[in-house]
Design an enzyme around this catalytic site. Structure first.
Site, PDB file in Angstrom:
ATOM      1  N   GLY A 266       0.759  -1.268  -0.010  1.00  0.00           N
ATOM      2  CA  GLY A 266       0.071  -0.088   0.010  1.00  0.00           C
ATOM      3  C   GLY A 266       1.003   1.179   0.069  1.00  0.00           C
ATOM      4  N   ASP A 311      15.600 -10.254   2.803  1.00  0.00           N
ATOM      5  CA  ASP A 311      15.713  -9.758   4.066  1.00  0.00           C
ATOM      6  C   ASP A 311      16.376  -8.304   3.957  1.00  0.00           C
ATOM      7  OD1 ASP A 311      16.203  -8.693   6.684  1.00  0.00           O
ATOM      8  OD2 ASP A 311      17.071 -10.628   7.362  1.00  0.00           O
ATOM      9  N   CYS A 383       2.777   0.252  12.963  1.00  0.00           N
ATOM     10  CA  CYS A 383       1.358   0.432  13.355  1.00  0.00           C
ATOM     11  C   CYS A 383       1.142   0.008  14.803  1.00  0.00           C
ATOM     12  CB  CYS A 383       0.598  -0.502  12.181  1.00  0.00           C
ATOM     13  SG  CYS A 383       1.123  -2.132  12.215  1.00  0.00           S
TER      14      CYS A 383
END
Length: 433
Positions: A266, A311, A383
């Site tokens: 996103g 990674d 988040c």
């Protein structure tokens, strides 16, 4: 009678599957997304009901389990865990679903009957009917039990109280709400205001905000298939808090940009939509499945970027040696800021996980700072609302890089529900020229 019997069996099957999903999360540690993945035997309407039951029973798990413990005369045996899950699903229906009480009881009892043990039908019936009789007494007792009242585990409440003593109660209330639906309008196709007009013509009510140039908040969540131009890439679903990343990156044409933990994509997509003239976007993720989803999303949005399965902290394996002008480190975290969107976090997350995430975040920051160009900007985001992963992490980082001087730094913490956004943290550091 055959139609009625067939309907009851179908309704019972749906509740039984909801109980199996509930048990997969509570006992087996699966996420709701994975537990629901692949279940396609129901119609769209029934699938929506299944999702509502599954998410709701997990959202209120701690309260419902407390109620079940009070309603049962004695604890159930370990091999009766599916019946426990079915009781939880039934209790959720009676309190939060627009299903008549008699129907909710009958359909949950029908589900118990599908297990082939008649005693389970009587047990489920007795527990649910007892709840209806004693609901007021239960609610009064529940208000004296903090875990049941807030429907959060003790360690999570303690963490929120420690970090946000004045806001923690508001946070848990927001966590128990269903999430809002935010859209991100793709400027490649239309302006936000033009798209808002198209929504209104389609009978979908939404609201724009001056400080969120690409975001629209829907009055009511909608299936993505009903959004004008969704399949053509004109709009995406993304929380407004996540959309803030682009502004903090301070993008300009010609810049080389790294999205270090990019999937499901996103923020990378928003970067390309906002500033299509950037020189190069490199998007990394070590989860191959999520990176595949990201590639499919880029195809829907008609975007192109350099997607790499790796990674991010193992720089020597993927870096071409040319420094980046902007680096976004959207780091793995405890995700306590997005509980209303992913209520299984309340059941799956453990206190010990915090330290593990802190170690991962530091590993990423230490590895990526050296490949930021002089005058460039690194944006660190999570988040979560845990200060150990956010404010304290920023303080550690600035002390760690003090030998490599930085020009400026700042941060923003968004708590769940602030501006109807999910909980996010952003810190940005500009490297000295």
């Amino acid at each position: 009678m055959e139609v009625t019997s067939s309907f009851k069996k179908k309704a019972g099957q749906l509740r039984l599957v909801a109980a199996q999903i509930n048990l997969s999360v509570v006992k087996d540690g699966l996420s709701l997304e994975k537990a629901l993945d692949g279940i396609s035997t129901f119609s769209k309407r029934d699938a929506a009901l299944l999702k509502a039951l599954s998410y709701g029973a997990i959202r209120w798990h701690h309260r419902i389990q407390w109620q079940a413990n009070r309603l049962l005369d004695r604890p159930l045996k370990n091999n009766d865990e599916l019946i426990s899950a079915l009781i939880r699903v039934g209790l959720y229906q009676l309190q939060w679903m627009r299903i008549p009480d008699h129907a909710a009881v009958a359909e949950t009892v029908s589900a118990a009957g599908l297990l082939g043990k008649p005693k389970f039908k009587g047990l489920v019936n007795a527990v649910l009917r007892r709840f209806l009789r004693e609901q007021k007494i239960l609610m009064s007792a529940m208000n004296k039990n903090e875990g049941a009242a807030t429907s959060h585990s003790s360690w999570m409440r303690d963490r929120l109280k420690a970090d946000w003593p004045d806001q923690w109660l508001d946070i848990v209330k927001v966590n128990n709400d269903p999430p809002p639906m935010w859209l991100r309008v793709n400027n490649k196709f239309s302006s936000r205001d033009d798209y808002l007009g198209r929504l209104e013509k389609s009978g979908i009510k939404a609201k724009a905000f001056d400080d969120l140039p690409n975001a629209l908040l829907l009055k009511e969540p909608q299936p993505m298939s009903t959004l004008p131009g969704y399949d053509e890439g004109e709009v995406s679903v993304q929380d407004a808090g996540a959309q803030l990343a682009c502004g903090f990156l301070n993008l300009e044409p010609g810049l080389k940009v790294l999205d270090a933990c990019a999937a499901p994509g996103g923020k990378s997509a928003h970067i390309l939509e906002t500033c299509p003239e950037i020189g190069k976007l490199v998007a990394l993720d070590q989860d191959k499945r999520r990176l595949t989803v990201m590639a499919e999303e880029f195809q829907r949005l008609d975007l192109s970027g350099n997607l790499i399965h790796s990674d991010a902290a193992m720089v020597s394996k993927w870096w071409d040696g040319v420094p980046f002008d902007r680096i976004l480190v959207d780091a793995p975290c405890s995700a306590l800021g997005i509980i209303r969107r992913h209520p299984d976090i309340k059941v799956l997350r453990r206190s010990a996980d915090i330290g593990k995430f802190v170690a991962i975040q530091r590993r990423l920051l230490k590895a990526l700072w050296p490949i930021l160009a002089p005058g460039g900007r690194l944006v660190y985001s999570t988040c979560t609302i845990v200060k150990e992963e956010n404010q304290y992490q920023k303080a550690w980082f600035l002390e760690k890089i003090s030998m490599e001087k930085y020009q400026a730094s700042s941060f923003r913490q968004i708590l769940p529900g602030e501006g109807n956004m999910d909980g996010f943290y952003y810190a940005w550091v500009d490297k000295q020229h």
